[in-house]
Design an enzyme around this catalytic site. Structure first.
Site, mmCIF file in Angstrom:
data_model
loop_
_atom_site.group_PDB
_atom_site.id
_atom_site.type_symbol
_atom_site.label_atom_id
_atom_site.label_comp_id
_atom_site.label_asym_id
_atom_site.label_seq_id
_atom_site.Cartn_x
_atom_site.Cartn_y
_atom_site.Cartn_z
ATOM 1 N N SER A 157 49.672 -0.729 5.989
ATOM 2 C CA SER A 157 49.800 -0.901 4.549
ATOM 3 C C SER A 157 50.552 -2.191 4.218
ATOM 4 O O SER A 157 50.171 -2.932 3.304
ATOM 5 C CB SER A 157 50.537 0.301 3.950
ATOM 6 N N SER A 192 48.740 1.645 -2.945
ATOM 7 C CA SER A 192 50.074 2.235 -2.990
ATOM 8 C C SER A 192 50.686 2.038 -1.606
ATOM 9 O O SER A 192 50.098 2.455 -0.598
ATOM 10 C CB SER A 192 49.981 3.716 -3.341
ATOM 11 N N GLU A 193 51.856 1.394 -1.555
ATOM 12 C CA GLU A 193 52.327 0.896 -0.262
ATOM 13 C C GLU A 193 52.697 1.974 0.752
ATOM 14 O O GLU A 193 52.879 1.687 1.923
ATOM 15 C CB GLU A 193 53.482 -0.102 -0.442
ATOM 16 N N ASN A 194 52.804 3.231 0.308
ATOM 17 C CA ASN A 194 53.072 4.274 1.292
ATOM 18 C C ASN A 194 51.837 4.587 2.147
ATOM 19 O O ASN A 194 51.961 5.290 3.142
ATOM 20 C CB ASN A 194 53.591 5.547 0.612
#
Lengths: 211, 236
Positions: free
Chosen positions: A81, A39-41
């Site tokens: 990330s 999840s890119e966060n």
């Protein structure tokens, strides 16, 4: 659609799922495959939605929804990330689409409407960085227009970035000579598929397409 | 003696000037330094340029700062979030400027700013509207866009623990932009849930080394922006 795409995700993959229909894939991965969700966060090893006891406003996914972290998960900051994304460390990214072209151009962030508030998020980074880009989308828009086109009319997210397209009518591979039909949904004829598609399609009998 | 602890939010923020560039940590509501943002509303600095991934939500935190008319320009990747009306209304009226940046490019521009890298090339956004007017160059057969490092005068950061040297640890996905922004500002101001004695953070576990941190404020029971928005709170 999600089920069909899930079947193509190999055991051991690192996968980033876009917001919306692509998120469904996590719940239909065939049993026995271990897939790690990014999840890119800032989370690698995203788990399913929390139980009421697990709810934590500081454990969210890229869509800002509360999630859980699986055993073996890791947290990291945003630049790390996106290094994972932009550095080519994500195996497969599955995204939704407004339009996809026969040469793999993707439009999924803006209709170009000058009155709309523009917002892009991480889509341009994902399409430029992940090793494989799968698009999961309804074949036609709500107004009945084909989303699979010769050229996108909306502003692009990325040029020539899409590898596979999964729609409710068919599965396509984007190849240098155009869009190859890999599989047609049950009950859909070649004629209907072509009629609902805004570019010419390449059929390859070798792939054993049955109509 | 090195001691970055400051007693009040007011003291920590009092030298922020009109026109400052301010990085605000957080991704949506997670990791948003709400108490510091509210302190900035009280402090009243105007004509600010704010760097954040989003545009706040509800009428608290970043959304409240925007509603207070203190922000002239927002540099962000995704200002269109449920409840982001504060920004949307001003934007449609032409009362706030937006620089839209892909999320990874935003993170990397901040990282570059903090690392002394003036600019870098990336394939992200090549051939799209967001690359218009930017220099491009081909590397290994791929078109890449020149992006500039981003620095700020001030970073407002939320972390979980700090010691008096300013070493920081974070909590889950509240980490997000906070450690990157901490490196890229002339003055980095941090709110933490607890200030712990020197030596109690394992050096192996420090996420932001204290070199990047200027001021630390103890906000022992921070209110979560998500809860404030749920309750319909309005600041001030």
């Amino acid at each position: 659609m999600a089920q069909r795409a899930a079947n193509d995700i190999p055991d051991g993959s690192i996968v980033n799922l876009g917001i919306g229909i692509p998120e469904l894939i996590a719940s239909v991965i065939p049993e026995g495959r271990e897939v790690l969700y990014h999840s890119e966060n800032g989370l690698l090893g995203m788990g399913p939605a929390p139980t009421p006891e697990q709810r934590d406003h500081d454990l969210v996914n890229a869509g800002k929804k509360m999630v859980t972290a699986v055993e073996g998960a890791s947290f990291f900051h945003h630049a790390d990330s996106f290094s994972m994304i932009r550095g080519g460390h994500i195996d497969i990214c599955v995204l939704g689409a407004m339009q996809v072209s026969e040469c793999g151009d993707l439009a999924n962030w803006s209709t170009g409407d000058p009155d709309a508030l523009p917002a892009v998020g991480g889509a341009m980074d994902l399409v430029g960085g992940a090793k494989q880009i799968y698009v999961l989308t309804q074949h036609c828009s709500k107004k009945g227009k084909s989303k699979i086109l010769q050229r996108c009319s909306y502003p692009l997210t990325g040029k020539g970035v899409v590898n596979r397209i999964y729609t409710d009518l068919a599965v396509f591979n984007v190849e240098p000579d155009g869009l190859h039909v890999e599989e047609i949904a049950p009950g859909v004829s070649m004629g209907l598929l072509q009629e609902r598609t805004g570019c010419s399609l390449i059929y390859n009998e070798r792939r054993g397409i049955t109509i | 003696m090195i001691n970055k602890e400051v007693d009040t939010i007011e003291t920590a923020l009092n030298d922020i000037r009109d026109g400052a560039v301010i990085m605000v940590g957080g991704f949506g509501q997670a990791g948003s330094p709400v108490e510091l943002i509210h302190g900035l509303i009280d402090q009243g600095a105007k004509h600010l340029t704010v760097v954040n991934n989003n545009a706040g939500s509800g009428h608290v935190g970043l959304a409240a700062l925007i509603e207070a008319g203190q922000v002239d320009k927002l540099i962000c990747s995704f200002p269109r979030m449920a409840g982001s009306d504060a920004f949307g209304n001003l934007y449609r009226d032409g009362d706030i400027e937006l620089e839209l940046v892909p999320q990874g490019t935003l993170a990397e521009r901040i990282r570059a700013g903090g690392a002394g890298v003036s600019a870098f090339y990336t394939p992200t956004a090549a051939g799209t509207l967001l690359a218009e007017g930017k220099e491009t160059r081909i590397f290994s057969g791929r078109e890449c866009v020149l992006e500039l490092g981003l620095k700020a005068d001030i970073a407002l950061i939320k972390a979980q623990y700090a010691d008096r040297y300013g070493n920081l640890t974070y909590y889950k996905t509240a980490r997000n932009f906070n450690p990157v922004m901490a490196t890229a500002a002339s003055t980095t101001i941090v709110q933490v849930s607890k200030i712990v004695p020197l030596g109690s953070i394992d050096p192996e576990c420090v996420v932001t080394p204290g070199i990047y941190v200027d001021r630390v404020i103890n906000v022992s029971t921070p209110v979560h922006e998500a809860l404030l928005v749920e309750q319909g709170c309005v600041y001030p």
